[in-house]
Design a protein around this motif. Structure first.
Motif, mmCIF file in Angstrom:
data_model
loop_
_atom_site.group_PDB
_atom_site.id
_atom_site.type_symbol
_atom_site.label_atom_id
_atom_site.label_comp_id
_atom_site.label_asym_id
_atom_site.label_seq_id
_atom_site.Cartn_x
_atom_site.Cartn_y
_atom_site.Cartn_z
ATOM 1 N N LEU A 5 0.847 -1.186 0.000
ATOM 2 C CA LEU A 5 0.000 0.000 0.000
ATOM 3 C C LEU A 5 0.887 1.243 0.000
ATOM 4 O O LEU A 5 1.411 1.657 1.023
ATOM 5 C CB LEU A 5 -0.918 -0.007 1.221
ATOM 6 N N THR A 6 1.073 1.817 -1.160
ATOM 7 C CA THR A 6 1.893 3.020 -1.288
ATOM 8 C C THR A 6 1.034 4.254 -1.035
ATOM 9 O O THR A 6 -0.197 4.180 -0.996
ATOM 10 C CB THR A 6 2.509 3.113 -2.692
ATOM 11 N N ARG B 104 -3.970 7.285 -1.661
ATOM 12 C CA ARG B 104 -4.633 8.514 -2.083
ATOM 13 C C ARG B 104 -5.724 8.208 -3.113
ATOM 14 O O ARG B 104 -6.804 8.793 -3.090
ATOM 15 C CB ARG B 104 -3.596 9.479 -2.661
ATOM 16 N N ASP B 105 -5.454 7.241 -4.005
ATOM 17 C CA ASP B 105 -6.438 6.868 -5.027
ATOM 18 C C ASP B 105 -7.693 6.245 -4.418
ATOM 19 O O ASP B 105 -8.788 6.434 -4.940
ATOM 20 C CB ASP B 105 -5.828 5.904 -6.039
ATOM 21 N N SER C 157 -3.392 9.821 7.972
ATOM 22 C CA SER C 157 -3.494 9.200 9.300
ATOM 23 C C SER C 157 -4.089 7.791 9.201
ATOM 24 O O SER C 157 -3.660 6.869 9.915
ATOM 25 C CB SER C 157 -4.339 10.060 10.241
ATOM 26 N N GLU C 158 -5.060 7.583 8.304
ATOM 27 C CA GLU C 158 -5.631 6.249 8.110
ATOM 28 C C GLU C 158 -4.595 5.299 7.523
ATOM 29 O O GLU C 158 -4.541 4.120 7.873
ATOM 30 C CB GLU C 158 -6.852 6.324 7.200
ATOM 31 N N GLU D 181 -1.335 5.453 8.022
ATOM 32 C CA GLU D 181 -0.415 5.077 9.100
ATOM 33 C C GLU D 181 -1.056 4.088 10.073
ATOM 34 O O GLU D 181 -0.386 3.206 10.599
ATOM 35 C CB GLU D 181 0.072 6.319 9.842
ATOM 36 N N GLN D 182 -2.356 4.227 10.308
ATOM 37 C CA GLN D 182 -3.055 3.267 11.165
ATOM 38 C C GLN D 182 -3.039 1.876 10.544
ATOM 39 O O GLN D 182 -2.911 0.874 11.247
ATOM 40 C CB GLN D 182 -4.501 3.703 11.406
ATOM 41 N N MET D 183 -3.173 1.794 9.238
ATOM 42 C CA MET D 183 -3.149 0.496 8.562
ATOM 43 C C MET D 183 -1.754 -0.108 8.570
ATOM 44 O O MET D 183 -1.602 -1.328 8.618
ATOM 45 C CB MET D 183 -3.646 0.640 7.129
ATOM 46 N N ARG D 184 -0.725 0.733 8.513
ATOM 47 C CA ARG D 184 0.658 0.232 8.490
ATOM 48 C C ARG D 184 1.154 -0.181 9.870
ATOM 49 O O ARG D 184 2.086 -0.969 9.979
ATOM 50 C CB ARG D 184 1.594 1.298 7.936
#
Length: 69
Positions: free
Chosen positions: A37-38, A43-44, A50-51, A53-56
């Motif tokens: 997930l880049t 963005r697409d 922030s979302e 970073e939460q996923m990472r």
């Protein structure tokens, strides 16, 4: 009759062996994982930074690598 029975059995075993060989090959599994997930993909699909970073974020309990143990 015995010849027909043995030929059918050999064909069935051969088919099973081909299916097993195909299913157990490494090449069949490659390419099935999700791409990383880049920021561009995030963005697409409409994720905010922030979302993303939460996923990472990974908690230590979600990882199998424990350097201090």
């Amino acid at each position: 009759m015995q010849l027909i029975h043995s030929n059918a059995l050999l064909r069935a075993l051969n088919t099973c062996a081909k299916i097993f060989r195909h299913a157990s090959s490494k090449e069949a599994i490659e390419g099935t994982a999700l791409p990383p997930l880049t920021a561009h993909i995030a963005r697409d699909i409409g994720l905010s930074p922030s979302e993303l970073e939460q996923m990472r974020h990974r908690w230590p309990s979600q990882s199998t690598r424990h350097p201090y143990l």
